[in-house]
Design a protein around this motif. Structure first.
Motif, PDB file in Angstrom:
ATOM      1  N   ARG A 172      -0.981  -2.405 -11.789  1.00 53.69           N
ATOM      2  CA  ARG A 172      -1.217  -2.850 -10.419  1.00 53.69           C
ATOM      3  C   ARG A 172      -1.053  -4.359 -10.325  1.00 53.69           C
ATOM      4  O   ARG A 172      -1.115  -5.070 -11.336  1.00 53.69           O
ATOM      5  CB  ARG A 172      -2.614  -2.442  -9.949  1.00 53.69           C
ATOM      6  N   ALA A 173      -0.874  -4.845  -9.120  1.00 53.14           N
ATOM      7  CA  ALA A 173      -0.863  -6.284  -8.874  1.00 53.14           C
ATOM      8  C   ALA A 173      -1.536  -6.535  -7.532  1.00 53.14           C
ATOM      9  O   ALA A 173      -1.515  -5.680  -6.647  1.00 53.14           O
ATOM     10  CB  ALA A 173       0.557  -6.827  -8.857  1.00 53.14           C
ATOM     11  N   ALA A 174      -2.182  -7.691  -7.421  1.00 49.06           N
ATOM     12  CA  ALA A 174      -2.952  -8.073  -6.236  1.00 49.06           C
ATOM     13  C   ALA A 174      -4.097  -7.071  -6.022  1.00 49.06           C
ATOM     14  O   ALA A 174      -4.547  -6.444  -6.976  1.00 49.06           O
ATOM     15  CB  ALA A 174      -2.069  -8.228  -5.005  1.00 49.06           C
ATOM     16  N   GLY A 175      -4.576  -6.951  -4.772  1.00 48.50           N
ATOM     17  CA  GLY A 175      -5.718  -6.083  -4.513  1.00 48.50           C
ATOM     18  C   GLY A 175      -7.019  -6.689  -4.976  1.00 48.50           C
ATOM     19  O   GLY A 175      -8.011  -5.989  -5.187  1.00 48.50           O
ATOM     20  N   ALA A 176      -7.053  -8.015  -5.117  1.00 53.38           N
ATOM     21  CA  ALA A 176      -8.243  -8.673  -5.637  1.00 53.38           C
ATOM     22  C   ALA A 176      -9.059  -9.351  -4.544  1.00 53.38           C
ATOM     23  O   ALA A 176     -10.073  -9.975  -4.825  1.00 53.38           O
ATOM     24  CB  ALA A 176      -7.839  -9.691  -6.706  1.00 53.38           C
ATOM     25  N   ASP A 182      -4.770 -12.754  -2.373  1.00 52.23           N
ATOM     26  CA  ASP A 182      -3.925 -11.717  -1.764  1.00 52.23           C
ATOM     27  C   ASP A 182      -3.249 -12.302  -0.528  1.00 52.23           C
ATOM     28  O   ASP A 182      -3.491 -11.882   0.608  1.00 52.23           O
ATOM     29  CB  ASP A 182      -4.770 -10.502  -1.368  1.00 52.23           C
ATOM     30  N   GLU A 267       5.392 -13.003  -1.133  1.00 54.28           N
ATOM     31  CA  GLU A 267       4.186 -12.616  -1.866  1.00 54.28           C
ATOM     32  C   GLU A 267       4.126 -11.110  -2.080  1.00 54.28           C
ATOM     33  O   GLU A 267       3.808 -10.637  -3.170  1.00 54.28           O
ATOM     34  CB  GLU A 267       2.941 -13.058  -1.087  1.00 54.28           C
ATOM     35  N   LEU A 270       6.676 -10.005  -4.504  1.00 51.16           N
ATOM     36  CA  LEU A 270       6.301 -10.430  -5.861  1.00 51.16           C
ATOM     37  C   LEU A 270       5.333  -9.440  -6.513  1.00 51.16           C
ATOM     38  O   LEU A 270       5.439  -9.148  -7.708  1.00 51.16           O
ATOM     39  CB  LEU A 270       5.677 -11.835  -5.793  1.00 51.16           C
ATOM     40  N   ALA A 274       6.207  -7.458  -9.914  1.00 45.92           N
ATOM     41  CA  ALA A 274       5.377  -7.576 -11.120  1.00 45.92           C
ATOM     42  C   ALA A 274       5.080  -6.195 -11.696  1.00 45.92           C
ATOM     43  O   ALA A 274       5.126  -5.991 -12.916  1.00 45.92           O
ATOM     44  CB  ALA A 274       4.079  -8.320 -10.788  1.00 45.92           C
ATOM     45  N   LYS A 278       6.504  -4.731 -15.204  1.00 48.45           N
ATOM     46  CA  LYS A 278       5.552  -4.362 -16.252  1.00 48.45           C
ATOM     47  C   LYS A 278       5.777  -2.931 -16.738  1.00 48.45           C
ATOM     48  O   LYS A 278       5.665  -2.645 -17.928  1.00 48.45           O
ATOM     49  CB  LYS A 278       4.124  -4.526 -15.711  1.00 48.45           C
TER      50      LYS A 278
ATOM     51  N   ILE B 198      -5.844 -14.365 -11.978  1.00 48.35           N
ATOM     52  CA  ILE B 198      -5.474 -13.010 -11.553  1.00 48.35           C
ATOM     53  C   ILE B 198      -3.952 -12.825 -11.596  1.00 48.35           C
ATOM     54  O   ILE B 198      -3.434 -11.806 -12.066  1.00 48.35           O
ATOM     55  CB  ILE B 198      -5.994 -12.733 -10.111  1.00 48.35           C
ATOM     56  N   ASP B 202      -1.861 -10.041 -13.743  1.00 42.29           N
ATOM     57  CA  ASP B 202      -1.101  -8.893 -13.219  1.00 42.29           C
ATOM     58  C   ASP B 202       0.416  -9.145 -13.213  1.00 42.29           C
ATOM     59  O   ASP B 202       1.178  -8.297 -12.758  1.00 42.29           O
ATOM     60  CB  ASP B 202      -1.631  -8.432 -11.847  1.00 42.29           C
ATOM     61  N   GLY B 203       0.825 -10.294 -13.753  1.00 39.48           N
ATOM     62  CA  GLY B 203       2.253 -10.522 -13.931  1.00 39.48           C
ATOM     63  C   GLY B 203       2.928 -11.291 -12.819  1.00 39.48           C
ATOM     64  O   GLY B 203       4.139 -11.487 -12.838  1.00 39.48           O
ATOM     65  N   ARG B 204       2.159 -11.741 -11.808  1.00 43.75           N
ATOM     66  CA  ARG B 204       2.772 -12.495 -10.718  1.00 43.75           C
ATOM     67  C   ARG B 204       2.929 -13.974 -11.047  1.00 43.75           C
ATOM     68  O   ARG B 204       3.664 -14.688 -10.381  1.00 43.75           O
ATOM     69  CB  ARG B 204       1.944 -12.348  -9.432  1.00 43.75           C
ATOM     70  N   ILE B 227     -12.913  -9.879 -10.008  1.00 43.16           N
ATOM     71  CA  ILE B 227     -12.975  -9.265  -8.679  1.00 43.16           C
ATOM     72  C   ILE B 227     -14.428  -8.967  -8.329  1.00 43.16           C
ATOM     73  O   ILE B 227     -14.930  -9.379  -7.289  1.00 43.16           O
ATOM     74  CB  ILE B 227     -12.108  -7.983  -8.614  1.00 43.16           C
ATOM     75  N   TYR B 231     -16.829 -10.729  -5.398  1.00 45.73           N
ATOM     76  CA  TYR B 231     -17.402  -9.881  -4.353  1.00 45.73           C
ATOM     77  C   TYR B 231     -18.924  -9.938  -4.362  1.00 45.73           C
ATOM     78  O   TYR B 231     -19.568  -9.821  -3.325  1.00 45.73           O
ATOM     79  CB  TYR B 231     -16.944  -8.427  -4.496  1.00 45.73           C
TER      80      TYR B 231
END
Lengths: 348, 348
Positions: A172-176, A182, A267, A270, A274, A278, B198, B202-204, B227, B231
């Protein structure tokens, strides 16, 4: 052991005789922050391709089932009620259920998964197959009709890219969340637009029609008042509501709004790149085909400035094998298809 | 009317005889979110330059007086108590007070100012001059020894630039909070660093020693856990605490950390430049001298990577007349000097 009379009368309808024998079904649930959807579909033959349209027995909707928001007890009761409603509407009972797949946001760790599995285990007979998944996985499945292969990009208030290889690896990527960058999300776009208004006002940035458009949309008279507006309630969804305003400013030719959307496109692309990189979804030569499922308001709700289309173009320049898919079914159906796919694999 | 016995025994000490006659004084207050400071200084002659060091009668400290945090009643009582403490320590009473200047964050509108003035009016005799100011104005005065001329840059958890011309025009930039793009602030720096971790994960983004440094500092074992960490409590000050970690990574030669600090420098300098430009503090030829007061942890707490110095360099390239000042006195003294300056102007 299945508890037949748990939670008062939720399951009382099962006592009636008209359900004496009914064909096996699957329940798919999408448990979001604003609502919970449960669909009931029949078990489809594993030997044939999925029919189109998909046979569909019932759909039920309830409120929030996010235990972080409403507490564990209320969340469990909402889930139980919405499943009972879907079974009742489809003329079925728990004894007909072969599998349940519950997709919820925020399932990141095995501990989350185990806790939720335990809730479901209390409701259903032991032979029922139970699956708990991150909501992004159900979104992917809603585009691939249950197959876990490819990458999904979700861009609504937040954003995440989530991918699977055919042999079961995932990434996964982002979602943070917004603090952790994000930036391509609806919240990210809107926060950049609000920032551009403040910067134009205090002299740090160029003038933009975002100022008049956003102030009018919010019913404010000066950029000063945006400070109070954001402090009064900084919920991400409330801020993300400004995305359509940003899009129409960009469509009117505003350079600042245009740049914000362009940055968001890069973004979002990207994040997908990623994941694809991966997992090697593009194959060794970089040209292998893979499904790219596109979900969420930011990717949908555009007129001439089409964020989703630009994201696909940007990804395709690096990975020409990306096959964009806009799901025809909702995430709850994706969850049900996921369960169907798991059952099929087990049967093989 | 002065209420002599308000709030129980706060002012009882004034009944003692030993205060029969005392020289006139000024109270300066700095009401922050974590603490409230009150200083008491004697009225200095308007005809001579200010002595160095400044004569100083007493200093008292109390808790939070931000009415948004603790409620209006508690805020008022804290303010009254800290003023009584300062007067008692200085061997003085309210009848000796000539002026009070209260500097508080979040005073942006006249309505805020009027409400707080009313609180003070209830405590002091009518002839006492009362002033309520944004805390940035007291910070400027703490560098200029009371004169409202020049620009102050505050960069702590948040950031703001605030300037005055000698003829009383004022302007500000930034200070709108993280959602609205205060990117050069301590919060901004730390959020960028967390985002970089992050993105590397995640590779970004590229690899960075921020990952190991921040995880070690927070006692976490994987970037995943960031994360949950953000939060669990997204208070800006908690996140801004990471700034020293970012600075030491940059000092170790980490390119990602270095770029984050470089971006912060440009953002902070941009806020000052916007104010200087708007007010014309640099004169018609762009070279006129003006005080540039530098305040806050982000500008102070550096070793070989000196954010404050870089900000000054960046501003000086455009405005060579900028005269950087690091205040020798605290904001509460700045507030007192502000009152002294107002009294002086009135006497002229």
């Amino acid at each position: 052991m299945m508890k037949r009379y748990r939670n008062g009368e939720i399951w009382d309808f099962e006592l009636e005789n008209r359900f004496a024998s009914n064909p096996p079904v699957i329940l798919g649930l999408d448990g979001g922050t604003t609502s919970t959807v449960c669909v009931c579909i029949p078990i489809l033959p594993f030997s044939a391709p999925l029919p189109d349209p998909l046979p569909f027995l019932a759909r039920a909707v309830a409120g929030c089932s996010n235990h972080n928001s409403v507490g564990e007890l209320a969340a469990r009761e909402t889930l139980e009620q919405v499943m009972a409603d879907a079974l009742l509407k489809s003329g079925s009972t728990r004894s007909a259920v072969r599998a349940v797949c519950l997709a919820v946001s925020g399932v990141n760790h095995q501990t989350d998964e185990r806790r939720i599995l335990k809730w479901l285990r209390d409701i259903f007979p032991r032979r029922v197959e139970l699956f708990v998944q991150n909501d992004a996985v159900a979104a992917l499945a809603s585009g691939t009709m249950g197959k876990l292969h490819g990458c999904v990009l979700i861009a609504g208030t937040g954003t995440i890219a989530y991918g699977f290889t055919e042999d079961g690896r995932e990434a996964r990527a982002a979602g943070a969340g917004p603090v952790l960058g994000d930036w391509g999300s609806g919240y990210g776009i809107a926060a950049q637009a609000l920032t551009a208004v403040i910067r134009a006002y205090d002299g740090r940035g160029g003038q933009t029609i975002l100022t008049s458009s956003i102030l009018q949309f919010l019913g404010l008279s000066s950029p000063d008042e945006l400070i109070g507006w954001t402090y009064s309630d900084s919920s991400w969804a409330r801020i993300a509501n400004l995305v359509p305003v940003v899009v129409s400013c960009a469509e009117s030719g505003d350079e600042v709004a245009n740049q914000i959307l362009q940055d968001s496109v890069e973004e979002l692309a990207l994040s997908v790149k990623a994941v694809v990189h991966k997992l090697g979804l593009c194959g060794e030569d970089g040209n292998a085909p893979f499904p790219l499922v596109m979900v969420g308001g930011v990717l949908e709700a555009n007129k001439s400035w089409d964020i989703g289309k630009e994201v696909v173009n940007c990804i395709s320049r690096d990975y020409p094998g990306a096959l964009p898919i806009v799901p025809k079914v909702e995430p709850a159906v994706g969850a049900a298809l996921l369960a169907w796919n798991f059952l099929m694999k087990e049967s093989q």
